[in-house]
Scaffold this active site. Structure first.
Site, PDB file in Angstrom:
ATOM      1  N   ASP A 225       0.852  -1.311   0.002  1.00 30.48           N
ATOM      2  CA  ASP A 225       0.046   0.023   0.087  1.00 30.48           C
ATOM      3  C   ASP A 225       1.051   1.197   0.136  1.00 30.48           C
ATOM      4  O   ASP A 225       1.410   1.648   0.923  1.00 30.48           O
ATOM      5  CB  ASP A 225      -0.619   0.002   1.154  1.00 30.48           C
ATOM      6  CG  ASP A 225      -1.902   0.987   1.260  1.00 30.48           C
ATOM      7  OD1 ASP A 225      -2.388   1.545  -0.021  1.00 30.48           O
ATOM      8  OD2 ASP A 225      -2.239   1.337   2.174  1.00 30.48           O
TER       9      ASP A 225
ATOM     10  N   GLU B 137      -7.571   4.499  -7.678  1.00 28.22           N
ATOM     11  CA  GLU B 137      -8.896   4.804  -7.082  1.00 28.22           C
ATOM     12  C   GLU B 137      -9.358   6.394  -7.922  1.00 28.22           C
ATOM     13  O   GLU B 137      -8.628   7.129  -8.348  1.00 28.22           O
ATOM     14  CB  GLU B 137      -8.639   5.446  -5.594  1.00 28.22           C
ATOM     15  CG  GLU B 137      -9.773   5.851  -4.838  1.00 28.22           C
ATOM     16  CD  GLU B 137      -9.600   5.564  -3.317  1.00 28.22           C
ATOM     17  OE1 GLU B 137     -10.176   6.047  -2.676  1.00 28.22           O
ATOM     18  OE2 GLU B 137      -8.480   5.059  -2.925  1.00 28.22           O
TER      19      GLU B 137
ATOM     20  N   LYS C   7     -10.639   1.176  -7.808  1.00 23.30           N
ATOM     21  CA  LYS C   7     -11.068   1.466  -6.459  1.00 23.30           C
ATOM     22  C   LYS C   7     -12.471   2.399  -6.280  1.00 23.30           C
ATOM     23  O   LYS C   7     -11.991   3.549  -6.786  1.00 23.30           O
ATOM     24  CB  LYS C   7      -9.808   2.040  -5.642  1.00 23.30           C
ATOM     25  CG  LYS C   7      -8.675   0.906  -5.415  1.00 23.30           C
ATOM     26  CD  LYS C   7      -7.593   1.535  -4.407  1.00 23.30           C
ATOM     27  CE  LYS C   7      -7.917   1.563  -3.129  1.00 23.30           C
ATOM     28  NZ  LYS C   7      -6.928   2.134  -2.048  1.00 23.30           N
TER      29      LYS C   7
ATOM     30  N   PHE D 276     -11.245  -1.970   6.327  1.00 23.72           N
ATOM     31  CA  PHE D 276      -9.972  -1.002   7.116  1.00 23.72           C
ATOM     32  C   PHE D 276      -9.786  -1.543   8.343  1.00 23.72           C
ATOM     33  O   PHE D 276     -10.359  -0.820   9.226  1.00 23.72           O
ATOM     34  CB  PHE D 276     -10.226   0.459   7.026  1.00 23.72           C
ATOM     35  CG  PHE D 276      -9.907   0.919   5.623  1.00 23.72           C
ATOM     36  CD1 PHE D 276      -9.731   0.164   4.611  1.00 23.72           C
ATOM     37  CD2 PHE D 276      -9.629   2.343   5.452  1.00 23.72           C
ATOM     38  CE1 PHE D 276      -9.751   0.709   3.176  1.00 23.72           C
ATOM     39  CE2 PHE D 276      -9.116   2.481   4.191  1.00 23.72           C
ATOM     40  CZ  PHE D 276      -9.052   1.818   3.004  1.00 23.72           C
TER      41      PHE D 276
END
Length: 318
Positions: A16, A95, A131, A177
């Site tokens: 990430d 995203e 995303k 998350f």
């Protein structure tokens, strides 16, 4: 064997980060980016060539100043993805602007634009995950995109209701998350009374994992947003785990075994039979979870804030 190597036996590791150099260090299968990570990388000045190329692209495309800013921003996201794909065999998650999180048509159009931009650079759409925030509208957009062979990563998953509609809709992948869920409970409840075994973020992911496995949902679960190594150890065995370079460095430089903690064959039996959620049912269930409502809204606002900061930087340099 270091802990990263051991963890790779149980889960697919995803980095990430928007830092291409960092990503290349860990030999991950996939990578994920978001507006916050990309903004950080641009501000670091390490990837000036991406920024300058994107400004040039926007000028050549022409149009209004607002249109140029949008084209440059999209180009930056796609160029980062293209560069990252040189170092991974799998998917890059890119995203879209979170301001579209409540507009199905805008989500679809932006996703198709990014896929086309990747195609112009010679990148096949089979390597890309779009995303989208896991709002009702985001999930509906993912269903439409799947029919066009565009796969999606539904991010900012905090409630079980979000995970349920994603599974029912057959989306490709979700990102619960873990760390942000834990943050909320630590902030709003007495942290002294919450043991490591009761980490709320870990428990939320485990519930999703065993529910998916019990009812044979094909949607991939990718744990995300970790605050410490222990949270990662607690979900070893999750389909995929996306980890920041800071925590990956710790895992890589620590010798030791990471035992399997999530086993798809060790299924809990106390789930109710799945019921397809209509829009009003989803919204009702999701809004019963105060944590999920607050964190989803916060995540959308933060990503939009960072996208606006990047847009401002683009505007000043066009």
């Amino acid at each position: 064997m270091n802990q990263l190597e051991s963890l790779k036996k149980h889960s697919i590791i995803v980095v990430d980060s928007g830092d291409i150099e960092q990503i290349s260090k860990f030999s991950p299968s996939d990578a994920t980016t978001n507006p916050s990570l990309i903004l950080h990388s641009i501000l670091s000045k390490k990837y000036e060539f991406i920024f300058e190329n994107s400004l040039k692209y926007a000028r050549l495309k022409g149009g209004t100043h607002k249109k140029k800013i949008m084209n440059a921003g999209d180009r930056i996201a796609v160029m980062f993805g293209k560069e990252i794909l040189k170092y991974i065999p799998g998917y890059i998650s890119t995203e879209i602007n979170s301001k579209f999180s409540f507009n199905i048509e805008e989500c679809v159009q932006k996703a198709e634009k990014l896929i086309n931009m990747y195609g112009e650079m010679g990148v096949k759409k089979s390597r890309i995950l779009i995303k989208l925030a896991a709002t009702w509208e985001g999930v509906q957009a993912a269903k439409i995109l799947k029919k066009k062979a565009i796969l999606c990563n539904l991010t900012l998953v905090f409630s079980f209701a979000q995970a349920q509609i994603c599974a029912e809709s057959g989306v490709f992948l979700i990102s619960p998350f873990v760390g942000r869920i834990s943050d909320w409970y630590m902030k709003n409840f007495d942290s002294k009374n919450i043991s490591k075994e009761e980490d709320k973020g870990v428990l939320a992911l485990k519930k999703i994992f065993y529910y998916y496995k019990k009812y044979n949902y094909k949607t991939i679960i990718m744990g995300a947003s970790f605050r410490n190594i222990q949270q990662i150890f607690s979900i070893a065995g999750c389909d995929k785990i996306t980890i920041s370079p800071i925590l990956l460095n710790i895992l890589k430089n620590t010798v030791g075994d990471v035992p399997l903690r999530l086993n798809k064959f060790d299924i809990e039996k106390n789930f109710k039979i799945p019921k397809f959620l209509k829009e009003d049912e989803f919204r009702w269930l999701h809004n019963q979870d105060m944590m999920a409502v607050e964190k989803l809204s916060e995540g959308i606002r933060q990503f939009n804030k960072d996208q606006n900061s990047l847009d401002k930087l683009i505007s000043q340099n066009l």
